[in-house]
Design a protein around this motif. Structure first.
Motif, PDB file in Angstrom:
ATOM      1  N   THR A  79       0.840  -1.194   0.000  1.00 40.83           N
ATOM      2  CA  THR A  79       0.000   0.000   0.000  1.00 40.83           C
ATOM      3  C   THR A  79       0.873   1.241   0.000  1.00 40.83           C
ATOM      4  O   THR A  79       2.080   1.173   0.194  1.00 40.83           O
ATOM      5  CB  THR A  79      -0.894   0.029   1.248  1.00 40.83           C
ATOM      6  N   GLU A  80       0.227   2.367  -0.209  1.00 37.94           N
ATOM      7  CA  GLU A  80       0.955   3.647  -0.189  1.00 37.94           C
ATOM      8  C   GLU A  80       1.627   3.853   1.167  1.00 37.94           C
ATOM      9  O   GLU A  80       2.702   4.420   1.268  1.00 37.94           O
ATOM     10  CB  GLU A  80      -0.011   4.799  -0.466  1.00 37.94           C
ATOM     11  N   LYS A  81       0.959   3.384   2.219  1.00 39.36           N
ATOM     12  CA  LYS A  81       1.503   3.553   3.552  1.00 39.36           C
ATOM     13  C   LYS A  81       2.750   2.698   3.748  1.00 39.36           C
ATOM     14  O   LYS A  81       3.647   3.039   4.503  1.00 39.36           O
ATOM     15  CB  LYS A  81       0.427   3.150   4.567  1.00 39.36           C
ATOM     16  N   MET A  82       2.806   1.571   3.062  1.00 42.87           N
ATOM     17  CA  MET A  82       3.910   0.637   3.217  1.00 42.87           C
ATOM     18  C   MET A  82       5.110   1.026   2.363  1.00 42.87           C
ATOM     19  O   MET A  82       6.240   0.626   2.661  1.00 42.87           O
ATOM     20  CB  MET A  82       3.415  -0.765   2.837  1.00 42.87           C
ATOM     21  N   PRO A  84       7.202   3.612   1.841  1.00 40.83           N
ATOM     22  CA  PRO A  84       8.476   4.078   2.414  1.00 40.83           C
ATOM     23  C   PRO A  84       9.182   2.990   3.210  1.00 40.83           C
ATOM     24  O   PRO A  84      10.415   2.927   3.222  1.00 40.83           O
ATOM     25  CB  PRO A  84       8.059   5.223   3.348  1.00 40.83           C
ATOM     26  N   VAL A  85       8.410   2.108   3.836  1.00 34.25           N
ATOM     27  CA  VAL A  85       8.998   1.061   4.666  1.00 34.25           C
ATOM     28  C   VAL A  85       9.754   0.061   3.802  1.00 34.25           C
ATOM     29  O   VAL A  85      10.899  -0.302   4.097  1.00 34.25           O
ATOM     30  CB  VAL A  85       7.898   0.337   5.474  1.00 34.25           C
TER      31      VAL A  85
ATOM     32  N   HIS B 123      -2.905   6.770   5.252  1.00 35.71           N
ATOM     33  CA  HIS B 123      -1.677   7.307   5.847  1.00 35.71           C
ATOM     34  C   HIS B 123      -1.862   8.768   6.266  1.00 35.71           C
ATOM     35  O   HIS B 123      -2.806   9.436   5.847  1.00 35.71           O
ATOM     36  CB  HIS B 123      -0.492   7.108   4.910  1.00 35.71           C
ATOM     37  N   GLN B 141      -2.556   8.617  -3.500  1.00 37.09           N
ATOM     38  CA  GLN B 141      -1.720   9.672  -2.933  1.00 37.09           C
ATOM     39  C   GLN B 141      -0.512   9.008  -2.280  1.00 37.09           C
ATOM     40  O   GLN B 141      -0.662   8.128  -1.450  1.00 37.09           O
ATOM     41  CB  GLN B 141      -2.498  10.448  -1.868  1.00 37.09           C
ATOM     42  N   LEU B 143       2.874   8.534   0.002  1.00 41.61           N
ATOM     43  CA  LEU B 143       3.326   8.922   1.340  1.00 41.61           C
ATOM     44  C   LEU B 143       4.832   9.143   1.257  1.00 41.61           C
ATOM     45  O   LEU B 143       5.550   8.321   0.694  1.00 41.61           O
ATOM     46  CB  LEU B 143       3.006   7.797   2.328  1.00 41.61           C
ATOM     47  N   SER B 146       7.221   7.631   6.802  1.00 43.47           N
ATOM     48  CA  SER B 146       6.410   7.006   7.845  1.00 43.47           C
ATOM     49  C   SER B 146       6.458   7.856   9.104  1.00 43.47           C
ATOM     50  O   SER B 146       7.383   8.643   9.300  1.00 43.47           O
ATOM     51  CB  SER B 146       6.947   5.626   8.176  1.00 43.47           C
ATOM     52  N   TYR B 199      -1.546  -0.598   7.204  1.00 43.14           N
ATOM     53  CA  TYR B 199      -0.505  -0.924   6.236  1.00 43.14           C
ATOM     54  C   TYR B 199      -1.007  -1.873   5.157  1.00 43.14           C
ATOM     55  O   TYR B 199      -0.320  -2.120   4.179  1.00 43.14           O
ATOM     56  CB  TYR B 199       0.715  -1.524   6.948  1.00 43.14           C
ATOM     57  N   HIS B 201      -4.355  -1.453   4.055  1.00 39.75           N
ATOM     58  CA  HIS B 201      -5.671  -0.923   3.696  1.00 39.75           C
ATOM     59  C   HIS B 201      -5.809  -0.934   2.179  1.00 39.75           C
ATOM     60  O   HIS B 201      -5.236  -0.104   1.490  1.00 39.75           O
ATOM     61  CB  HIS B 201      -5.825   0.487   4.256  1.00 39.75           C
TER      62      HIS B 201
END
Lengths: 173, 547
Positions: A79-82, A84-85, B123, B141, B143, B146, B199, B201
């Motif tokens: 996902t977008e949130k993941m 950078p990780v 995020h 979008q 990110l 974190s 993470y 979603h």
């Protein structure tokens, strides 16, 4: 013309053979880091499990520390949130390193054409092997690993890897 | 019938037999307090938002309550305009916390008095609220960074203190996927803890709103991917209730068999992987042998192992192949043997007992406060199970019992899961012994696609196929909430239809979502080693948690 060892190393094709020898070693001792995020992660458990047993291909030493791994097995939706990780983890891996994208989500976003899903991990990482399927069967993953082994053995050029730079939307180093 | 004190709104029963009431935001808190204290509605099952851009008050905050004594359910709907707020229900139910945060994240509904109303699933750099109807489904979008370690009291970590910050995940072997746990350690004790989710979603609910009803089924597979058929069945039951159709007895029986096999393999993942976290790798290899066998059965049924999409609205996709029932019975026998071996291997082990006995205890009252359901609630001693309380598919005709624990520690949770697996096998045996004759699906041309031989063989079949694919399955406008007993607890689907070919709103009540939000308070004050063992027994499946 004297035939001392130094000259021999220059005139003989030893470097290539050394490379071949190292490639053979690398090929048979891949240490994967299983980056299982979703359904593919469960299927990856089967790949490691008793029936399919990735150990038969010299890749049984599963490492959860990127410092000790040389194959990033991206198994599941990123996902977008993941994003950078996973880039950070890739950067922490030591050379030589390889990326295998397992499944439709990791390869292209799959059927999640959605606001929070990265449309393929190759948007941010240099992927060496794509394994199709949703999720791929363990046989397909084994085939993907073997394809990678062949690539390592033949010391094939990997321009995607050489051209790779850190995605511009990420902050800092 | 209970009446609200201030207005004359009263509880209405819909044609589908569901009770609901509409309230103003100002009445909500008092009404819910009364519900909880006088009317016996002890569970707050779900809170979600719905967006109606054409209405004067654009949003609706929808609550689902459950009374575990008389098994009644009640839906409370609170219309909210943009910029208005609804009082938070956290003082009554701690479990309201994440549900309200999610509704804020998805719709921008403001909950007055919420202590930490921040984004939960998307995020932190995300702009806008994705489940609003004017947000495009594929508008991504990126990110850039974190979040650092953060806590709910919003005090940053003090580097001069003696506390050590510790970050687990989102890529950590013991978090089985994409969970992130942040702690502050005082020696080996946890001084503060927090979790970050989202993470994984994958926008299930937005995808459901943009796809026809039947095409949502593969997405449901990927909610709790450890027990995919259970999600298929839960979703199809919801749509079928809205359509007012009942599936034929044979389909019901097959669905029960699939559900129970899924429950077994889900518990296998939970216990096998949980054992690995405690150092018992053998348990994983041992149990996965049996999981593979069930995969084999699924593969025979439909060709897929994990994400099966076996059911259709109206029944099953196809008949099982010849000899399948016998294969299934054989697998049952093997699994039973495997479970008892696993029991000897692990449950009696002294090391295992020391890691799990008296660890992570929770009382029934507190579990209800958080919205626990399923094996974790039963391990505290309350025998609550949708299969018994609101039976479907003939569960009331079957002979099985609901195992309960006594003190709700981790050991109890393992014991309950093991016994549940045995009970599930018992159910499968009973059902397989007399599978009803008949068709595996209903044959309503507006709901079910015709068989391939008809599509290719005659003009009527071709036309029906064409109409259903182009026009879609169209239930009447209405709304339903259908609970199903998932492997982790109550798996609820709240479906709103506006009469079009795709769901207007589909909200999943994932069982582990309510359970996992209690995690920081569960581990606080305990040892850092217990973080892993507690997490293992919660069986948090990221696909279902983050959707």
């Amino acid at each position: 013309m004297g035939l001392d060892t130094e000259d021999l190393s220059k005139s003989f094709a030893l470097p290539t053979r050394m490379e071949t020898f190292m490639a053979w070693g690398r090929k048979n001792s891949l240490w994967p880091m299983p980056y299982g995020t979703a359904c593919c992660g469960i299927e990856l458990m089967s790949v490691m499990g008793p029936k399919y047993d990735l150990a038969r291909f010299g890749a049984e030493v599963v490492r959860f520390s990127p410092r000790q791994a040389d194959l990033l097995l991206v198994a599941g939706t990123i996902t977008e949130k993941m994003a950078p990780v996973i880039v950070q983890i890739y950067e922490q891996m030591l050379e030589p390193k390889y990326v295998l994208s397992m499944g439709a989500c990791a390869s292209s976003g799959g059927f999640y054409r959605a606001y929070h899903v990265l449309q393929g991990v190759d948007k941010i990482l240099p992927v060496d092997v794509y394994v199709p399927g949703c999720p791929p069967t363990p046989e397909a993953v084994l085939d993907g690993v073997m394809a990678l082994q062949k690539m390592i053995e033949d010391v094939r050029p990997r321009p995607w890897k050489e051209r790779w730079t850190r995605p511009s939307f990420l902050a800092g180093e | 019938m209970i009446m609200s004190n201030t207005t004359n709104s009263e509880i209405k029963t819909s044609s589908l037999g569901e009770r609901s009431i509409e309230l103003n935001p100002s009445e909500l808190f008092e009404f819910c307090k009364n519900l909880k204290e006088s009317e016996g509605y002890d569970f707050l099952m779900d809170i979600c938002g719905v967006d109606y851009p054409d209405r004067e008050k654009r949003f609706e905050s929808v609550y689902h309550f459950y009374n575990s004594k008389n098994k009644n359910r009640l839906r409370v709907k609170v219309p909210v305009g943009e910029g208005e707020s609804v009082p938070t229900l956290i003082p009554l139910w701690k479990g309201a916390n994440w549900f309200e945060r999610e509704a804020f994240d998805m719709f921008g509904i403001h909950y007055e008095g919420h202590p930490y109303l921040k984004r939960l699933l998307t995020h932190h750099e995300f702009q806008g609220h994705p489940l609003r109807k004017d947000y495009d489904a594929d508008q991504q979008q990126h990110l850039s960074q974190s979040l650092p370690i953060h806590f709910q009291d919003e005090k940053p970590h003090d580097p001069d203190s003696n506390l050590v910050p510790l970050n687990l995940g989102p890529s950590h072997p013991a978090t089985h996927g994409t969970l992130r746990v942040m702690c502050e350690l005082d020696g080996e004790k946890i001084a503060r803890a927090n979790v970050e989710i989202g993470y994984l979603h994958r926008c299930f609910e937005k995808m459901a709103e943009t796809h026809p009803y039947n095409q949502v089924i593969p997405y449901t597979d990927r909610l709790n991917y450890c027990s995919a058929p259970l999600n298929n069945v839960a979703y199809c039951r919801t749509v079928e209730k809205l359509l007012k159709v009942e599936v034929p007895p044979k389909a019901q029986a097959l669905r029960v068999v699939l559900c129970e096999f899924s429950r077994v393999i889900d518990h296998i993942v939970c216990m096998g992987a949980g054992a690995v976290d405690l150092g018992a790798l053998t348990g994983f290899f041992h149990l996965f042998t049996y999981r593979e066998m069930v995969y084999g059965l699924f593969e025979k049924l439909c060709g897929a192992r994990l994400t099966v999409a076996l059911t259709r609205v109206g029944g099953m996709a196809q008949d099982p192949p010849e000899g399948w029932y016998k294969d299934a019975l054989d697998v049952c026998k093997k699994i039973e043997k495997g479970i008892s071996e696993f029991e000897t291997l692990l449950i009696g082990s002294k090391i295992f007992m020391e890691r799990t006995c008296d660890v992570g205890k929770i009382t029934t009252e507190e579990a209800i406060q958080w919205g626990y359901t399923g094996p974790l609630l039963r391990s505290t001693g309350l025998a609550q199970d949708v299969r018994k309380d609101e039976p479907y598919y003939g569960y009331d005709q079957l002979d099985f019992s609901i195992p309960v624990g006594s003190i709700g520690d981790l050991y109890d949770r393992y014991l309950v899961r093991i016994e549940e697996m045995k009970q599930s096998l018992k159910i499968i045996r009973q059902v397989l012994k007399n599978i009803p004759e008949g068709d595996y699906t209903i044959r309503d041309k507006d709901i079910v696609l015709p068989e391939k031989k008809d599509v290719y063989g005659n003009i009527e079949g071709l036309m029906n196929h064409f109409m259903l694919v182009i026009h879609g399955l169209r239930p009447d406008p209405g709304e339903v909430y259908v609970p199903t007993e998932g492997a982790n607890g109550e798996l609820g689907f709240y479906l709103v239809s506006d009469g079009s070919g795709h769901p207007y709103r589909l909200k999943v009540r994932p069982p582990c979502f309510a359970i996992y939000q209690s995690f920081p308070s569960q581990i606080q004050g305990g040892l850092v080693a217990d973080v892993i063992s507690i997490l293992g027994t919660m069986n948090v499946i990221a696909g279902e948690l983050d959707r």
